[in-house]
Design a protein around this motif. Structure first.
Motif, PDB file in Angstrom:
ATOM      1  N   LEU A  20       0.828  -1.203   0.000  1.00 53.14           N
ATOM      2  CA  LEU A  20       0.000   0.000   0.000  1.00 53.14           C
ATOM      3  C   LEU A  20       0.866   1.259   0.000  1.00 53.14           C
ATOM      4  O   LEU A  20       0.576   2.235  -0.698  1.00 53.14           O
ATOM      5  CB  LEU A  20      -0.935  -0.015   1.210  1.00 53.14           C
ATOM      6  CG  LEU A  20      -2.045   1.036   1.233  1.00 53.14           C
ATOM      7  CD1 LEU A  20      -2.931   0.906  -0.004  1.00 53.14           C
ATOM      8  CD2 LEU A  20      -2.874   0.911   2.491  1.00 53.14           C
ATOM      9  N   ARG A  21       1.945   1.244   0.771  1.00 56.30           N
ATOM     10  CA  ARG A  21       2.870   2.381   0.764  1.00 56.30           C
ATOM     11  C   ARG A  21       3.487   2.562  -0.621  1.00 56.30           C
ATOM     12  O   ARG A  21       3.625   3.693  -1.118  1.00 56.30           O
ATOM     13  CB  ARG A  21       3.974   2.166   1.793  1.00 56.30           C
ATOM     14  CG  ARG A  21       3.499   2.204   3.242  1.00 56.30           C
ATOM     15  CD  ARG A  21       4.684   2.049   4.183  1.00 56.30           C
ATOM     16  NE  ARG A  21       4.265   2.030   5.571  1.00 56.30           N
ATOM     17  CZ  ARG A  21       5.096   1.994   6.607  1.00 56.30           C
ATOM     18  NH1 ARG A  21       6.408   1.970   6.385  1.00 56.30           N
ATOM     19  NH2 ARG A  21       4.648   1.976   7.846  1.00 56.30           N
ATOM     20  N   LEU A  22       3.849   1.453  -1.236  1.00 55.76           N
ATOM     21  CA  LEU A  22       4.423   1.523  -2.573  1.00 55.76           C
ATOM     22  C   LEU A  22       3.421   2.099  -3.563  1.00 55.76           C
ATOM     23  O   LEU A  22       3.772   2.932  -4.416  1.00 55.76           O
ATOM     24  CB  LEU A  22       4.866   0.122  -3.012  1.00 55.76           C
ATOM     25  CG  LEU A  22       5.496   0.014  -4.389  1.00 55.76           C
ATOM     26  CD1 LEU A  22       6.823   0.765  -4.439  1.00 55.76           C
ATOM     27  CD2 LEU A  22       5.714  -1.457  -4.753  1.00 55.76           C
ATOM     28  N   ARG A  27       1.476   6.468  -7.124  1.00 58.27           N
ATOM     29  CA  ARG A  27       0.405   7.392  -7.493  1.00 58.27           C
ATOM     30  C   ARG A  27       0.863   8.838  -7.373  1.00 58.27           C
ATOM     31  O   ARG A  27       0.350   9.725  -8.071  1.00 58.27           O
ATOM     32  CB  ARG A  27      -0.821   7.158  -6.619  1.00 58.27           C
ATOM     33  CG  ARG A  27      -1.520   5.826  -6.871  1.00 58.27           C
ATOM     34  CD  ARG A  27      -2.746   5.673  -6.012  1.00 58.27           C
ATOM     35  NE  ARG A  27      -3.769   6.655  -6.372  1.00 58.27           N
ATOM     36  CZ  ARG A  27      -4.902   6.814  -5.698  1.00 58.27           C
ATOM     37  NH1 ARG A  27      -5.151   6.080  -4.624  1.00 58.27           N
ATOM     38  NH2 ARG A  27      -5.781   7.715  -6.095  1.00 58.27           N
ATOM     39  N   ALA A  28       1.819   9.084  -6.496  1.00 54.80           N
ATOM     40  CA  ALA A  28       2.356  10.440  -6.348  1.00 54.80           C
ATOM     41  C   ALA A  28       3.354  10.792  -7.444  1.00 54.80           C
ATOM     42  O   ALA A  28       3.866  11.922  -7.472  1.00 54.80           O
ATOM     43  CB  ALA A  28       3.003  10.587  -4.979  1.00 54.80           C
ATOM     44  N   GLY A  29       3.634   9.845  -8.338  1.00 54.12           N
ATOM     45  CA  GLY A  29       4.517  10.118  -9.456  1.00 54.12           C
ATOM     46  C   GLY A  29       5.945   9.645  -9.269  1.00 54.12           C
ATOM     47  O   GLY A  29       6.804   9.918 -10.119  1.00 54.12           O
ATOM     48  N   ALA A  89       0.085   1.440  -9.920  1.00 52.62           N
ATOM     49  CA  ALA A  89      -0.324   1.908  -8.595  1.00 52.62           C
ATOM     50  C   ALA A  89      -1.680   1.339  -8.212  1.00 52.62           C
ATOM     51  O   ALA A  89      -1.863   0.815  -7.105  1.00 52.62           O
ATOM     52  CB  ALA A  89      -0.356   3.439  -8.563  1.00 52.62           C
ATOM     53  N   GLU A  90      -2.654   1.418  -9.138  1.00 54.52           N
ATOM     54  CA  GLU A  90      -3.988   0.899  -8.840  1.00 54.52           C
ATOM     55  C   GLU A  90      -3.966  -0.619  -8.680  1.00 54.52           C
ATOM     56  O   GLU A  90      -4.664  -1.176  -7.827  1.00 54.52           O
ATOM     57  CB  GLU A  90      -4.972   1.295  -9.946  1.00 54.52           C
ATOM     58  CG  GLU A  90      -5.393   2.755  -9.937  1.00 54.52           C
ATOM     59  CD  GLU A  90      -4.296   3.697 -10.433  1.00 54.52           C
ATOM     60  OE1 GLU A  90      -3.268   3.180 -10.952  1.00 54.52           O
ATOM     61  OE2 GLU A  90      -4.446   4.924 -10.289  1.00 54.52           O
ATOM     62  N   SER A  91      -3.153  -1.299  -9.480  1.00 56.74           N
ATOM     63  CA  SER A  91      -3.066  -2.757  -9.378  1.00 56.74           C
ATOM     64  C   SER A  91      -2.517  -3.171  -8.024  1.00 56.74           C
ATOM     65  O   SER A  91      -3.052  -4.088  -7.378  1.00 56.74           O
ATOM     66  CB  SER A  91      -2.176  -3.306 -10.494  1.00 56.74           C
ATOM     67  OG  SER A  91      -2.701  -2.987 -11.774  1.00 56.74           O
ATOM     68  N   LEU A  92      -1.459  -2.509  -7.576  1.00 59.69           N
ATOM     69  CA  LEU A  92      -0.885  -2.832  -6.275  1.00 59.69           C
ATOM     70  C   LEU A  92      -1.838  -2.486  -5.144  1.00 59.69           C
ATOM     71  O   LEU A  92      -1.893  -3.196  -4.133  1.00 59.69           O
ATOM     72  CB  LEU A  92       0.443  -2.095  -6.107  1.00 59.69           C
ATOM     73  CG  LEU A  92       1.579  -2.537  -7.032  1.00 59.69           C
ATOM     74  CD1 LEU A  92       2.805  -1.667  -6.812  1.00 59.69           C
ATOM     75  CD2 LEU A  92       1.920  -4.005  -6.821  1.00 59.69           C
ATOM     76  N   ARG A  93      -2.571  -1.405  -5.291  1.00 58.91           N
ATOM     77  CA  ARG A  93      -3.546  -1.047  -4.260  1.00 58.91           C
ATOM     78  C   ARG A  93      -4.609  -2.133  -4.125  1.00 58.91           C
ATOM     79  O   ARG A  93      -4.982  -2.519  -3.012  1.00 58.91           O
ATOM     80  CB  ARG A  93      -4.212   0.287  -4.618  1.00 58.91           C
ATOM     81  CG  ARG A  93      -5.242   0.773  -3.594  1.00 58.91           C
ATOM     82  CD  ARG A  93      -6.104   1.854  -4.199  1.00 58.91           C
ATOM     83  NE  ARG A  93      -6.800   1.351  -5.379  1.00 58.91           N
ATOM     84  CZ  ARG A  93      -7.358   2.123  -6.305  1.00 58.91           C
ATOM     85  NH1 ARG A  93      -7.262   3.440  -6.214  1.00 58.91           N
ATOM     86  NH2 ARG A  93      -7.986   1.583  -7.339  1.00 58.91           N
TER      87      ARG A  93
END
Length: 295
Positions: A20-22, A27-29, A89-93
């Motif tokens: 989640l941190r990753l 997502r922050a770029g 990012a969305e996949s990892l989330r």
């Protein structure tokens, strides 16, 4: 500062936290390599391994899978997302949410199983308590069990029943434990693959290859429904994954409830007879021996 696993935190929960941190960093770029470096600097052990593997020219997904446990699913998601070009990012989330939800379901099952399992372990000591009780009451049960032929037979039979009861109980508890792995992960990975815009056949082949799964009949049925109805399959797959984890939680609670009843079998068949053989029978033999000596 090194990230320490919190007391009671499972491997899946720790992995979900790191993923989640990753995801937030991505997502922050932040670039993926730089994001792993930030996590490694924070003391994440898996991130340190990933950075070392990437520096050696190895694949990130393979390094994640090599960490074992829940990281195998993370590695599969990483490989699928990077292969099809799905938003990383969305996949990892989504994977982090699946890991945490699946672990919560497994933890609830283990808590439900803990009480009947502890009761069974406590009751398994009942025959040995009976031996001590007879000694406290003034009966020479130890001598009877060691010297009297009938007492020796009671000792052998009681010990054999205790061993059988313990093994029987352990087998029942083991069969009631939740299945390893995160339910619905095959559907989650397929949704990630489809999110990259590939065809259904390509998505299924890729998930089977990267995740080393044999495929899921339920996922195939959902994909067939999506094709027949002309609706997007991604939402259906993620709903199916959530439902699979919900079913696993419910089935686990039912197994825990059934375990309470099934543990009565080794108790009645083995433990209580062992109690009679090691506790009651030696006291009766001691009384009879005393009566014979008095006569």
């Amino acid at each position: 500062m090194r990230r320490r696993t919190k007391p009671g935190e499972s491997d899946a929960a720790a992995a979900a936290d790191s993923v989640l941190r990753l995801s937030v960093l991505l997502r922050a770029g932040v670039a993926p390599g730089r994001a792993w470096t930030f996590l490694a600097d924070a003391g994440d052990a898996v991130a340190v391994r990933v950075c070392a593997a990437v520096a050696a020219g190895d694949d990130t997904g393979e390094a994640l899978s090599a960490a074992g446990g829940p990281w195998r699913d993370v590695g599969a998601a990483w490989r699928v997302a990077t292969t099809v070009g799905a938003p990383l990012a969305e996949s990892l989330r989504d994977v982090a949410s699946a890991l945490r939800d699946g672990q919560q379901a497994a933890d609830e099952v283990r808590v439900a199983l803990a009480e009947p399992a502890a009761t069974a372990r406590l009751m398994s000591w009942l025959p040995l308590v009976a031996v001590g009780l007879g000694f406290v009451l003034g009966f020479d049960t130890v001598t009877v069990l060691a010297a009297n032929p009938l007492g020796i037979a009671c000792l052998v039979g009681g010990v054999a029943l205790i061993v059988v009861a313990r093994r029987w109980t352990a087998a029942l508890v083991r069969r009631a434990q939740p299945t390893p792995g995160i339910p619905g992960m095959d559907a989650e990975l397929t949704a990630i693959a489809l999110g990259g815009g590939v065809s259904i056949d390509r998505a299924r082949a890729l998930v089977s290859e990267q995740a080393a799964t044999g495929g899921s009949t339920e996922v195939d049925e959902i994909l067939g429904l999506s094709t027949a109805a002309g609706v997007p399959a991604v939402d259906l797959l993620r709903s199916s994954a959530w439902l699979a984890r919900h079913r696993a939680r419910t089935d686990g609670r039912l197994r825990a409830a059934a375990l309470s009843s099934r543990l009565l079998l080794p108790l009645g068949v083995c433990t209580l007879p062992a109690f009679l053989l090691l506790g009651v029978a030696p006291m009766l033999l001691s009384i009879l021996s005393s009566g014979v000596l008095v006569v």
